[in-house]
Each structure stands twice: as structure tokens, then as C-alpha cells.
Write a protein that holds these residues in place. Structure first.
Motif, short mmCIF file in Angstrom:
data_model
loop_
_atom_site.label_atom_id
_atom_site.label_comp_id
_atom_site.label_asym_id
_atom_site.label_seq_id
_atom_site.Cartn_x
_atom_site.Cartn_y
_atom_site.Cartn_z
N ASP A 40 0.71 -1.06 0.09
CA ASP A 40 0.04 -0.15 0.14
C ASP A 40 0.93 1.07 0.08
OD1 ASP A 40 -2.19 -1.71 0.17
OD2 ASP A 40 -2.42 -1.59 2.21
N GLN A 41 1.76 1.12 0.80
CA GLN A 41 2.68 2.35 0.90
C GLN A 41 4.15 2.51 0.19
OE1 GLN A 41 1.61 5.28 2.61
NE2 GLN A 41 -0.18 3.99 2.85
N CYS A 42 4.55 1.24 0.04
CA CYS A 42 5.97 1.01 -0.58
C CYS A 42 5.92 -0.16 -1.99
CB CYS A 42 6.79 0.51 0.31
SG CYS A 42 7.26 1.58 1.75
N GLY A 43 4.75 0.27 -2.57
CA GLY A 43 4.59 -0.66 -3.62
C GLY A 43 5.51 -0.78 -4.92
N ASP A 44 6.02 0.16 -5.16
CA ASP A 44 6.88 0.28 -6.13
C ASP A 44 8.40 -0.40 -5.87
OD1 ASP A 44 5.12 1.65 -7.90
OD2 ASP A 44 6.23 3.41 -7.76
N GLN A 45 8.71 -0.11 -4.81
CA GLN A 45 10.00 -0.52 -4.13
C GLN A 45 9.81 -2.12 -3.80
OE1 GLN A 45 8.25 2.07 -3.16
NE2 GLN A 45 9.78 3.73 -2.88
N SER A 46 8.71 -2.60 -3.30
CA SER A 46 8.40 -3.97 -2.90
C SER A 46 8.32 -4.90 -4.22
CB SER A 46 7.21 -3.96 -2.24
OG SER A 46 7.09 -3.50 -0.83
N LYS A 47 7.94 -4.09 -5.18
CA LYS A 47 7.67 -5.01 -6.46
C LYS A 47 9.04 -5.05 -7.22
CE LYS A 47 5.47 -5.01 -11.09
NZ LYS A 47 4.58 -4.45 -12.04
N ALA A 48 9.84 -3.94 -7.24
CA ALA A 48 11.05 -4.05 -7.87
C ALA A 48 11.98 -4.95 -6.99
CB ALA A 48 11.88 -2.46 -7.58
N CYS A 49 11.90 -5.18 -5.72
CA CYS A 49 12.89 -5.98 -4.98
C CYS A 49 12.39 -7.33 -4.99
CB CYS A 49 12.53 -5.59 -3.45
SG CYS A 49 14.12 -6.40 -2.39
N PHE A 50 10.96 -7.53 -4.66
CA PHE A 50 10.40 -9.06 -4.56
C PHE A 50 10.54 -9.70 -5.86
CE2 PHE A 50 7.22 -8.22 -0.75
CZ PHE A 50 8.35 -7.61 0.02
N THR A 51 10.57 -8.98 -7.06
CA THR A 51 10.78 -9.79 -8.25
C THR A 51 12.10 -9.82 -8.67
OG1 THR A 51 10.42 -7.47 -9.23
CG2 THR A 51 8.48 -8.79 -9.29
N LYS A 111 16.29 -12.50 -1.54
CA LYS A 111 17.26 -13.26 -0.76
C LYS A 111 17.81 -12.16 0.24
CE LYS A 111 18.41 -16.69 -4.19
NZ LYS A 111 19.63 -17.22 -4.69
N GLY A 112 18.12 -10.96 -0.15
CA GLY A 112 18.77 -10.04 0.93
C GLY A 112 17.83 -9.71 2.12
N ILE A 113 16.27 -9.51 1.76
CA ILE A 113 15.48 -9.50 2.56
C ILE A 113 15.39 -10.38 3.81
CG2 ILE A 113 12.73 -9.27 3.24
CD1 ILE A 113 12.63 -7.48 0.37
N THR A 114 15.28 -11.72 2.96
CA THR A 114 15.49 -12.94 3.95
C THR A 114 16.61 -13.08 4.93
OG1 THR A 114 13.97 -13.96 2.30
CG2 THR A 114 15.07 -15.51 3.95
N TRP A 159 14.15 -0.38 -0.91
CA TRP A 159 13.27 -1.14 -0.44
C TRP A 159 13.23 -0.81 1.36
CZ3 TRP A 159 12.47 -4.93 3.56
CH2 TRP A 159 11.12 -5.57 3.74
N LEU A 160 14.42 -0.92 1.98
CA LEU A 160 14.76 -0.70 3.16
C LEU A 160 14.24 0.70 3.73
CD1 LEU A 160 18.16 -2.65 3.71
CD2 LEU A 160 15.71 -3.18 4.58
#
Length: 188
Positions: free
Chosen positions: A20-31, A37-40, A67-68
Motif C-alpha cells: 500500500d505504501q511502498c508498492g513500487d519498491q516492494s515490486k522491484a525488490c520482490f521480483t 534473498k537479501g530481505i530474507t 526497499w529498506l
């Protein structure tokens, strides 16, 4: 963060905020497999700094930094409850005699860092600090450093700018105060 890690690294998380708030950053990172792997990897560290630094060495990227920055600082999707306490430093500052005649211009030029506050995360091979005057009378420090990869196969290179201001700090005892952004997170 050492205290945070010692207490189990408990965080409050709002997963919907990631989209909802960090959609662009989450999509870029999660894909991106490396960013994910860095988040995990960082999540498994629970705030322990040496572990986190090794995660950045293995999986660090601008996508992870973005993302961070969004999820931890800008929108606070993840809250650690950690506040940096520098009061002890200001209560017991280094001896002023050695710094009595310090002028910011004394630092101007290129320096190679060979010693840091904590060897776990702030003394890297071949770290170069280049100090230049800033318009406000302070300094800008262009920092180039390489974090060795834990596998022994090279290093992750980083470059960022920290701003050093002629400010006496919260208790009026500092020579300068410093601010910058590293691994997507602001430091003071």
C-alpha cells in the motif's frame, strides 16, 4: 542494534504497508531474486550488525536500499522500537585538548581509513574518505568502501556522501555532527 539483537530482535510489521505504501519498491525488490534473498537474510539477522553487514555483502543492491528506506524509514512498515542513544558519548566526550585547534579544513583531501569505531562493521579494506568543503562551512565526505563477501569471492562496493556540519550537538560538546544514508538507512 546490538541491544535489539540481544533481546531477540522483535519487530512490529505491517505487511500490507509493503504494497500500500511502498508498492513500487516492494515490486522491484520482490521480483528480483537477489534482493528477495537479501530481505530474507536480513530478517534472519534480527538486528545483529555483523550478520546484516554480511547480508549486504552478499545481496546488497540499490533495489534493496530503496526497499529498506521506504519500509523502515519513510513509511515505517517495520518498526524495531530502537532509538539510538548517544547521551553517554556526550557525557564523556574524548579529551578536548587534542581537538582544541581542530578546523574542518584540516580534514580536506583524500584519507584512507584504517581504524574504525567497531571492527565488525566499520573498518573495510581500502576504504577511501574524500573530504571537501560544503557551502555551509562544514564538510562533505565522499566515502568509497568495499564489504568483503563472506564466501571470499570479491566484495560489494559502496559509495555514499555524509554531510558534516559545524554543530556542537545536543549537549554543545561536539566538534561536528554527521548525517548520511547507508544501505538505504539514515545515520546521525
Amino acid at each position: 542494534f546490538e541491544d535489539f539483537a540481544a533481546k531477540g530482535g522483535v519487530m512490529k510489521t505491517d505487511p500490507s504497508c509493503f504494497f500500500d505504501q511502498c508498492g513500487d519498491q516492494s515490486k522491484a525488490c520482490f521480483t528480483n531474486p537477489s534482493c528477495l534473498k537479501g530481505i530474507t537474510c536480513l530478517g534472519n539477522c534480527r538486528g545483529e550488525q555483523l550478520c546484516a553487514t554480511q547480508c549486504f555483502a552478499r545481496f546488497g543492491s540499490e533495489k534493496l536500499n530503496d526497499w529498506l528506506s521506504c519500509t523502515l524509514e519513510d513509511k515505517k512498515c517495520v518498526v524495531t522500537g530502537v532509538e539510538q542513544d548517544t547521551s553517554d558519548f556526550y557525557r564523556n566526550p574524548p579529551a578536548t585538548k587534542a581537538m582544541a585547534e581542530f578546523q574542518p579544513k584540516d580534514l580536506e583531501g583524500k584519507w584512507f581509513k584504517v581504524f574504525g569505531y567497531n571492527p565488525k562493521y566499520d573498518t573495510y579494506p581500502c576504504q577511501i574518505n574524500t573530504f571537501t568543503p560544503s557551502p555551509d562551512g562544514g564538510l562533505e565526505n565522499d566515502i568509497l568502501f568495499r564489504v568483503p563477501k563472506p564466501t571470499g569471492g570479491g566484495a560489494w562496493q559502496n559509495n555514499f556522501i555524509e554531510k558534516m556540519t559545524n554543530s556542537k550537538g545536543p549537549q554543545g560538546k561536539a566538534s561536528m555532527t554527521v548525517e548520511g544514508k547507508m544501505f538505504g538507512l539514515t545515520f546521525f
